[in-house]
Design an enzyme around this catalytic site. Sequence first.
Site, PDB file in Angstrom:
ATOM      1  N   CYS A   1       0.878  -1.171   0.000  1.00 25.96           N
ATOM      2  CA  CYS A   1       0.000   0.000   0.000  1.00 25.96           C
ATOM      3  C   CYS A   1       0.916   1.221   0.000  1.00 25.96           C
ATOM      4  CB  CYS A   1      -1.008  -0.006   1.151  1.00 25.96           C
ATOM      5  SG  CYS A   1      -0.381   0.269   2.797  1.00 25.96           S
TER       6      CYS A   1
ATOM      7  N   HIS B   1      13.684 -15.971  11.998  1.00 24.86           N
ATOM      8  CA  HIS B   1      13.485 -15.963  13.448  1.00 24.86           C
ATOM      9  C   HIS B   1      12.022 -15.980  13.863  1.00 24.86           C
ATOM     10  CE1 HIS B   1      17.684 -14.058  14.393  1.00 24.86           C
ATOM     11  NE2 HIS B   1      17.757 -15.008  13.488  1.00 24.86           N
TER      12      HIS B   1
ATOM     13  N   ARG C   1       5.145   4.197  -1.489  1.00 19.77           N
ATOM     14  CA  ARG C   1       5.568   5.599  -1.468  1.00 19.77           C
ATOM     15  C   ARG C   1       6.878   5.768  -0.698  1.00 19.77           C
ATOM     16  NH1 ARG C   1      -0.597   7.460  -0.272  1.00 19.77           N
ATOM     17  NH2 ARG C   1      -1.299   7.435  -2.438  1.00 19.77           N
TER      18      ARG C   1
ATOM     19  N   ARG D   1      15.232 -21.555  20.489  1.00 26.60           N
ATOM     20  CA  ARG D   1      14.759 -20.253  20.955  1.00 26.60           C
ATOM     21  C   ARG D   1      13.748 -19.635  19.990  1.00 26.60           C
ATOM     22  NH1 ARG D   1      19.216 -15.816  19.415  1.00 26.60           N
ATOM     23  NH2 ARG D   1      20.124 -16.957  17.680  1.00 26.60           N
TER      24      ARG D   1
END
Length: 156
Positions: free
Chosen positions: A65, A98, A109, A134
């Site tokens: 957008c 991750h 833009r 993790r």
Amino acid sequence: MKLAIGADHAGFPLKEEIRGYLERLEHEVIDLGAYNAEPSDYADFAEAVGRTLIAGRAQRGILVCGSGVGVNVAANKMPGIRACMCHDTYSAHQGVEHDDMNVLVLGARIIGPALAFELVSSFLNAHFQKHEERFVRRLNKVLAIEARYMGETARH
């Protein structure tokens, strides 16, 4: 890879450039609009891309957008969608590695086609590091938060 792509009117020109880039790389692209630069609502395209991923019809999504903010907010309201706005290549691959990001969000833009292509490439070449405890632990916590709060009425 099978990809869903969508953009509102402000993101339409960049979406078209990205779609062409993806097709040149021989990805299968599901173009969910907009199909022109007539005024449109970003939420419609964020939902269309999210629904396509939730249904398993695409592996990942790309949303565009004007700023990236609107589609980012809207897409993250959907269960299983982990959309992130990335305007640097590190975030574009690290978000996947991750955090298992599955939707790349771009602001038309803010960036141009050359950088968009680099970001898309970083995003698509990255893989979630599922063998790293993790990252799995953290993703599971995010999924638990999603499960607790999805369905609650939004307050403002």
